[in-house]
Design an enzyme around this catalytic site. Sequence first.
Site, PDB file in Angstrom:
ATOM      1  N   HIS A  80      32.215  38.971  23.272  1.00 26.00           N
ATOM      2  CA  HIS A  80      31.797  38.317  22.034  1.00 26.00           C
ATOM      3  C   HIS A  80      31.883  39.275  20.851  1.00 26.00           C
ATOM      4  O   HIS A  80      31.288  39.024  19.812  1.00 26.00           O
ATOM      5  CB  HIS A  80      30.347  37.821  22.176  1.00 26.00           C
ATOM      6  CG  HIS A  80      30.206  36.696  23.166  1.00 26.00           C
ATOM      7  ND1 HIS A  80      29.041  36.414  23.810  1.00 26.00           N
ATOM      8  CD2 HIS A  80      31.096  35.789  23.621  1.00 26.00           C
ATOM      9  CE1 HIS A  80      29.201  35.376  24.624  1.00 26.00           C
ATOM     10  NE2 HIS A  80      30.442  34.990  24.531  1.00 26.00           N
ATOM     11  N   LYS A 137      44.208  42.236  25.133  1.00 26.13           N
ATOM     12  CA  LYS A 137      45.430  41.738  24.506  1.00 26.13           C
ATOM     13  C   LYS A 137      45.211  41.478  23.016  1.00 26.13           C
ATOM     14  O   LYS A 137      45.980  41.920  22.177  1.00 26.13           O
ATOM     15  CB  LYS A 137      45.762  40.412  25.209  1.00 26.13           C
ATOM     16  CG  LYS A 137      47.198  40.088  25.311  1.00 26.13           C
ATOM     17  CD  LYS A 137      47.369  38.809  26.119  1.00 26.13           C
ATOM     18  CE  LYS A 137      47.151  39.025  27.610  1.00 26.13           C
ATOM     19  NZ  LYS A 137      47.455  37.827  28.412  1.00 26.13           N
ATOM     20  N   ASP A 145      45.983  42.937  17.226  1.00 24.05           N
ATOM     21  CA  ASP A 145      45.190  42.651  16.025  1.00 24.05           C
ATOM     22  C   ASP A 145      44.954  41.173  15.793  1.00 24.05           C
ATOM     23  O   ASP A 145      45.155  40.669  14.679  1.00 24.05           O
ATOM     24  CB  ASP A 145      45.896  43.241  14.778  1.00 24.05           C
ATOM     25  CG  ASP A 145      45.603  44.713  14.626  1.00 24.05           C
ATOM     26  OD1 ASP A 145      44.508  45.135  15.037  1.00 24.05           O
ATOM     27  OD2 ASP A 145      46.482  45.430  14.128  1.00 24.05           O
ATOM     28  N   LYS A 192      38.774  32.801  29.254  1.00 22.69           N
ATOM     29  CA  LYS A 192      39.750  32.102  30.096  1.00 22.69           C
ATOM     30  C   LYS A 192      39.056  30.956  30.801  1.00 22.69           C
ATOM     31  O   LYS A 192      37.848  31.015  31.062  1.00 22.69           O
ATOM     32  CB  LYS A 192      40.327  33.061  31.153  1.00 22.69           C
ATOM     33  CG  LYS A 192      41.672  32.634  31.652  1.00 22.69           C
ATOM     34  CD  LYS A 192      42.759  33.061  30.674  1.00 22.69           C
ATOM     35  CE  LYS A 192      44.123  32.637  31.110  1.00 22.69           C
ATOM     36  NZ  LYS A 192      45.160  33.205  30.224  1.00 22.69           N
ATOM     37  N   SER A 243      49.008  31.351  18.797  1.00 16.61           N
ATOM     38  CA  SER A 243      47.802  30.511  18.838  1.00 16.61           C
ATOM     39  C   SER A 243      46.904  30.842  17.648  1.00 16.61           C
ATOM     40  O   SER A 243      46.282  29.952  17.055  1.00 16.61           O
ATOM     41  CB  SER A 243      47.017  30.770  20.125  1.00 16.61           C
ATOM     42  OG  SER A 243      47.495  29.950  21.152  1.00 16.61           O
TER      43      SER A 243
HETATM   44  P1  NAD Z   1      53.800  27.498  34.124  1.00 19.10           P
HETATM   45  O1  NAD Z   1      52.891  26.721  34.968  1.00 19.10           O
HETATM   46  O2  NAD Z   1      54.420  26.842  32.947  1.00 19.10           O
HETATM   47  O3  NAD Z   1      54.979  28.137  34.987  1.00 19.10           O
HETATM   48  C1  NAD Z   1      54.806  28.908  36.133  1.00 19.10           C
HETATM   49  C2  NAD Z   1      56.072  28.784  36.955  1.00 19.10           C
HETATM   50  O4  NAD Z   1      56.007  29.680  38.067  1.00 19.10           O
HETATM   51  C3  NAD Z   1      56.269  27.379  37.519  1.00 19.10           C
HETATM   52  O5  NAD Z   1      57.578  26.933  37.237  1.00 19.10           O
HETATM   53  C4  NAD Z   1      56.041  27.564  39.016  1.00 19.10           C
HETATM   54  O6  NAD Z   1      56.768  26.649  39.813  1.00 19.10           O
HETATM   55  C5  NAD Z   1      56.518  29.002  39.201  1.00 19.10           C
HETATM   56  N1  NAD Z   1      56.019  29.635  40.427  1.00 19.10           N
HETATM   57  C6  NAD Z   1      54.842  29.440  41.067  1.00 19.10           C
HETATM   58  N2  NAD Z   1      54.766  30.200  42.166  1.00 19.10           N
HETATM   59  C7  NAD Z   1      55.940  30.874  42.245  1.00 19.10           C
HETATM   60  C8  NAD Z   1      56.472  31.808  43.156  1.00 19.10           C
HETATM   61  N3  NAD Z   1      55.789  32.196  44.227  1.00 19.10           N
HETATM   62  N4  NAD Z   1      57.714  32.307  42.935  1.00 19.10           N
HETATM   63  C9  NAD Z   1      58.425  31.917  41.850  1.00 19.10           C
HETATM   64  N5  NAD Z   1      57.971  31.037  40.933  1.00 19.10           N
HETATM   65  C10 NAD Z   1      56.742  30.514  41.136  1.00 19.10           C
HETATM   66  O7  NAD Z   1      52.946  28.786  33.678  1.00 19.10           O
HETATM   67  P2  NAD Z   1      53.204  29.742  32.435  1.00 19.10           P
HETATM   68  O8  NAD Z   1      52.388  29.228  31.308  1.00 19.10           O
HETATM   69  O9  NAD Z   1      54.644  29.980  32.272  1.00 19.10           O
HETATM   70  O10 NAD Z   1      52.471  31.068  32.941  1.00 19.10           O
HETATM   71  C11 NAD Z   1      53.107  31.997  33.783  1.00 19.10           C
HETATM   72  C12 NAD Z   1      52.369  33.334  33.717  1.00 19.10           C
HETATM   73  O11 NAD Z   1      52.324  33.788  32.364  1.00 19.10           O
HETATM   74  C13 NAD Z   1      50.913  33.273  34.183  1.00 19.10           C
HETATM   75  O12 NAD Z   1      50.585  34.507  34.779  1.00 19.10           O
HETATM   76  C14 NAD Z   1      50.147  33.129  32.880  1.00 19.10           C
HETATM   77  O13 NAD Z   1      48.812  33.596  32.983  1.00 19.10           O
HETATM   78  C15 NAD Z   1      50.974  34.023  31.983  1.00 19.10           C
HETATM   79  N6  NAD Z   1      50.812  33.740  30.562  1.00 19.10           N
HETATM   80  C16 NAD Z   1      51.083  32.504  30.046  1.00 19.10           C
HETATM   81  C17 NAD Z   1      50.943  32.290  28.679  1.00 19.10           C
HETATM   82  C18 NAD Z   1      51.305  30.974  28.043  1.00 19.10           C
HETATM   83  O14 NAD Z   1      51.345  30.907  26.803  1.00 19.10           O
HETATM   84  N7  NAD Z   1      51.602  29.932  28.776  1.00 19.10           N
HETATM   85  C19 NAD Z   1      50.486  33.330  27.845  1.00 19.10           C
HETATM   86  C20 NAD Z   1      50.231  34.580  28.400  1.00 19.10           C
HETATM   87  C21 NAD Z   1      50.404  34.771  29.756  1.00 19.10           C
END
Ligand code: NAD
Length: 476
Positions: A70, A100, A105, A112, A368
Site C-alpha cells: 500500500h 515492477k 515509475d 494480484k 494500464s
Molecule cells: P494467456 O492466457 O493469454 O496465454 C497463455 C498461453 O500459454 C495460452 O495460449 C496457453 O495455452 C499457453 N500455455 C499454457 N501452458 C503451456 C505450456 N505448458 N506450454 C506452452 N504453452 C502453454 O496469458 P497471458 O496474458 O499471455 O500471460 C502469460 C504470462 O505472462 C503469465 O505468466 C502472465 O502472468 C504474464 N503476464 C501477462 C500480462 C498481460 O498483460 N496479460 C502482463 C504481465 C505478465
Amino acid sequence: MSKKNQSKADAYSFFSCIEKNFDKAARYLSIKKGLLEQIKSCNAVYRMHFPVKIGKEIQVIEAYRVQHSHHKLPCKGGIRYSIKVNQDEVMTLAALMTYKCAIVDVPFGGAKGGIKIDPQIVSAENIEKITRRYTSELIKKNFIGPGIDVPAPDYGTGEREMSWIFDTFLSLSPGEVDALACVTGKPVSQGGVRGRKEATGLGVFYGIRELCKMKEEMLSVGLDVGLNGKKVIIQGLGNVGYHAATFFHEAGAIIVALAEREGAIYNKKGLNVSNVILHLKKTGSILNFPESKNIEDTEKALELECDILIPAALENVIHKHNANRIKAKIIGEAANGPVTPEADDILGKKGVLIVPDIYLNAGGVTVSYFEWLKNLSHVRYGRMEKRFSENMNTELLQVIETSCRKKIPIEEKKMILRGPREIDLVRSGLEDTMINGFHKIRDLKKSLKIENLRTAAFVLAINKIIDSYEKLGIFP
Ligand code: NAD
C-alpha cells in the site's frame, strides 16, 4: 522417478523464490531489516469462497485478491483464471507487481487476483457468472475501486472479463463518475486505451531490442548487435506470447519454434506467426503447421538451438532439471517467474543473459496506467493536440517549401503532417518507459558491480519503494 513426479518433489513456495531474489538485492543496500521485511510482506490477503449455480449444481469457487503493498495507491495487478491458482502463487504475483511498478515509475502498489477455474472447460456463460460474483465480493470488502485496487487481465483473462468487471462495478456504484477507472484492459469501446492488448508483448520486444543494441552484452554471449536474423523461440501463444512473436517477426528476427500446451512446432528457417495463428484458428492446434516439424513434448522446445528464448506461458518452466540443456544465449522473461532460483544460478554460470520479469513484462501495467489516467481525465489521448499539431506542421512545411522553392511529395507530406493519435502516444510512452527502465537497471548493475540484471532490477525497485515511504514520512 518420472518427470512429473520429479517436478512435484521439487515443488516449493513461489513466494520464497521472490524473497530469495529480494534478499540477494538487499545485500547491496544498507537498509534496516524491519524496513526490508515491511517491503517484502503482503499487506492484505483476501481468500474467498462463493457459490455459483452451474447447470443444476451449486459449485463453490475458490478465489483470491492479494494487495502486496500500500506504499502507493491504488494497488494494481491482473486477475488470473487457472486451475492451478493458489494463495502462494497470487501472493508472489502481487509482490512482483509492486517491484515492477517501482521499476517503470508507475505510481501503484502491487496486487494480484486469481480464480481457481479452468477457463478452457468452463462455458463463457459460467465464466461471466463467476466473474460478476467475484467482482461483487471484491466490492463488499472494499478491494476494488479507482483509488483502491484496480485489476487488469492476466493468464486466462482478457478484455471480455474486464468489461464484465467494469459493468458489475458500475451497476453497484451508481453515480461513481470515475467508475471506468476501476479496472484496466477493457475494450476500447468501453473506456479501454488503444495499444493495451499488445502492450506486454510489445514491451518485451522493446526490452530485448534494447539489450541487443548493447555491444558489450552481445559480445559477452557471442552475438552480433541488433535483432535482425536472431533465432527466437517463444513458449505460449496467448496475449503476451502472440504479440511478442509478431513484433520479433516484423523486426526481422527468425521465429524458429513456437510452443503451446499440446506440443511445439519447429522450422529452422522461420515460422510465419500470423499464418500459424490462422492454422491454430482453423485446426484448434499449432501442430501440423505446413513446413514445420512437430515436437510432441512441448517442454523440449525450450532446449532447442536459438539465440533468444521467450517463455510467455507460466512460472517455473526453466528449472534445475532442464537449465543445463538450455541453449539460448538470452532469456527474456515475458511470463512471471519462468526461471526458478536454482535454474537462475545454473544459467548465470553458463553466461546466459536473463532479462527479468519484473522489468521485461512491465509493458502491460505501464499501458494500464495510461488507461487509468485516460479514464480519470475523461478524455481520449490526442484529442486536444492532434489537430493543433497538424496545423502547425502544415504551416511549417509551407515555410520550408516556400524558402526551398521545392514541393514535398504528397505521400511524405501526409506522414509529416499527421498529428499524434492515441495509439502513437501510447506506444511512444511505452517505448520510452521500456528503454529508460532497461538503462536504469543496466547502469545500476555496472555502478554497483551487481552480478546480474535480475538483482540489479530488485535493487532499483527497493530503492524506489524506500524513497516513496520516506516521502510519505512513514520511515523518517
Ligand atoms: P494467456 O492466457 O493469454 O496465454 C497463455 C498461453 O500459454 C495460452 O495460449 C496457453 O495455452 C499457453 N500455455 C499454457 N501452458 C503451456 C505450456 N505448458 N506450454 C506452452 N504453452 C502453454 O496469458 P497471458 O496474458 O499471455 O500471460 C502469460 C504470462 O505472462 C503469465 O505468466 C502472465 O502472468 C504474464 N503476464 C501477462 C500480462 C498481460 O498483460 N496479460 C502482463 C504481465 C505478465
